[in-house]
Design an enzyme around this catalytic site. Structure first.
Site, PDB file in Angstrom:
ATOM      1  NE  ARG A 292      -5.879   1.780   0.903  1.00 11.65           N
ATOM      2  CZ  ARG A 292      -6.295   2.131   1.995  1.00 11.65           C
ATOM      3  NH1 ARG A 292      -6.728   1.006   2.822  1.00 11.65           N
ATOM      4  NH2 ARG A 292      -6.954   3.361   2.103  1.00 11.65           N
TER       5      ARG A 292
ATOM      6  NE  ARG B  72      -9.066   1.459  -2.096  1.00 15.36           N
ATOM      7  CZ  ARG B  72      -9.452   1.501  -0.674  1.00 15.36           C
ATOM      8  NH1 ARG B  72      -9.809   0.193  -0.197  1.00 15.36           N
ATOM      9  NH2 ARG B  72      -9.304   2.323   0.204  1.00 15.36           N
TER      10      ARG B  72
ATOM     11  CE1 TYR C 141     -13.521   5.053  -6.343  1.00 15.56           C
ATOM     12  CE2 TYR C 141     -13.553   5.974  -4.204  1.00 15.56           C
ATOM     13  CZ  TYR C 141     -12.858   5.142  -5.199  1.00 15.56           C
ATOM     14  OH  TYR C 141     -11.723   4.453  -5.042  1.00 15.56           O
TER      15      TYR C 141
ATOM     16  CE  LYS D 261      -2.863   3.944   1.055  1.00 13.82           C
ATOM     17  NZ  LYS D 261      -2.750   5.253   0.621  1.00 13.82           N
TER      18      LYS D 261
ATOM     19  CG  HIS E 296     -11.391   6.425   1.611  1.00 12.08           C
ATOM     20  ND1 HIS E 296     -12.030   6.606   0.693  1.00 12.08           N
ATOM     21  CD2 HIS E 296     -10.577   5.627   1.114  1.00 12.08           C
ATOM     22  CE1 HIS E 296     -11.675   6.079  -0.472  1.00 12.08           C
ATOM     23  NE2 HIS E 296     -10.495   5.336  -0.268  1.00 12.08           N
TER      24      HIS E 296
ATOM     25  CG  HIS F 144      -6.036   1.215  -6.562  1.00 14.06           C
ATOM     26  ND1 HIS F 144      -5.603   0.619  -5.241  1.00 14.06           N
ATOM     27  CD2 HIS F 144      -6.312   2.421  -6.407  1.00 14.06           C
ATOM     28  CE1 HIS F 144      -5.972   1.605  -4.251  1.00 14.06           C
ATOM     29  NE2 HIS F 144      -6.479   2.601  -4.872  1.00 14.06           N
TER      30      HIS F 144
END
Length: 307
Positions: A155, A251, A283, A179, A274, A248
């Site tokens: 990110r 990514r 995806y 995150k 993730h 992004h």
């Protein structure tokens, strides 16, 4: 009646210091909860199902479903904390029906030839520099940023928060804090990418000396996310690319192109950081090339010889 304004401050402290949430998440919580508290204070100031319902109705008049879902999730988390800390006995969300129809929007990717054109424009910019050492440092940084975005799939916030000791230019290993302060390691193996990172780091050492931040701006401070977007726009214009590109999208392209190369989706999940495979599975709907490959080579109709 509950002093929600005071409890709201305590809740944000809890999110920052105990849950260790990111600055972005804290900012979103602050905006969403402030908006909610202002709204209910214009009513009777109480935390009730009726007031929540009216607030949600007001959101539907102003925002898209995805934004509404996020705002209500912020308020629900706050109410859950109030219930856990025993400030309230009955959580009003427990008796609310909150179903949102959020349109399924596929992530936008960058075709590989466009990425190549973009990188080529940056390298050509470097070759055109004759005298200015400072300009050379800036372009070396730009190249390193673009190369690392595509090589790692990280990110833009993760890229900007990289410190010098997070990157080993010997092993190619990069420590990324994602995150929720979740740490992951990505190894850069491409020699061109490693060379770009090394050249930039050497030039920083020559002109600036040691910097705690790996990527720096003209003021020798940490590079901002806005600056990364400006870097991309700069080379999009120089390369005369007729596309709007964002950090992004690098990514998304990283994930989609790996999937097209038959990389297991669980490895891609780990590389992207993730928490859930569900997030990564989007995806599988993007890879048109992969679908074509499968249907052209695996479909049983190809075994039928009808003339």
């Amino acid at each position: 009646m509950l002093n929600l304004a005071s409890l709201y401050t305590s809740y944000l402290d809890y999110c920052q210091y105990q849950k260790n949430l990111s600055i972005k998440t804290l900012k979103a919580y602050r905006i969403d909860l402030t908006q909610f508290l202002v709204f209910i204070n214009e009513l009777d100031g109480s935390l009730t199902k009726k007031n929540l319902s009216e607030f949600m109705t007001s959101l539907h008049k102003r925002y898209q479903p995805k934004t509404i879902k996020r705002k209500m999730a912020s308020i629900k988390a706050f109410c859950s904390w109030l219930e856990y800390e025993e400030y309230i006995q009955n959580n009003p969300f427990n008796r609310m029906n909150m179903k949102f129809h959020v349109p399924h929007i596929l992530p936008k990717t960058i075709p590989l030839d466009i990425i190549e054109t973009l990188l080529l424009a940056a390298y050509q910019e470097l070759q055109g520099i004759k005298t200015s050492e400072f300009k050379e440092l800036v372009v070396l940084r730009d190249i390193a940023v673009l190369e690392l975005l595509f090589a790692s799939g990280m990110r833009v916030s993760e890229l900007c928060s990289l410190n010098s000791d997070d990157i080993s230019l010997t092993s190619g290993q990069i420590r990324i804090y994602g995150k929720g302060a979740k740490e992951r390691i990505i190894t850069v193996t491409n020699s061109s990418v490693l060379s770009a990172l090394k050249k930039y780091k050497v030039e920083v050492g020559k002109q600036v000396g040691f910097s705690e931040c790996f990527f720096i701006n003209r003021m020798k401070d940490r590079l901002s996310e806005q600056s990364v977007r400006a870097i991309i726009r700069k080379y999009v214009q120089k390369a005369k690319i007729n596309h709007h590109l964002t950090p992004h999208m690098f990514r998304h392209s990283f994930a989609t192109l790996l999937l097209e190369e038959d990389v297991d989706i669980r490895y891609i999940q780990q590389l992207l950081g993730h928490s859930s495979i569900t997030t990564t599975q989007i995806y599988t709907h993007v890879s048109v090339k992969k679908q074509n490959d499968i249907l052209s080579s695996k479909h049983p109709r190809n075994k039928l010889s009808i003339k």
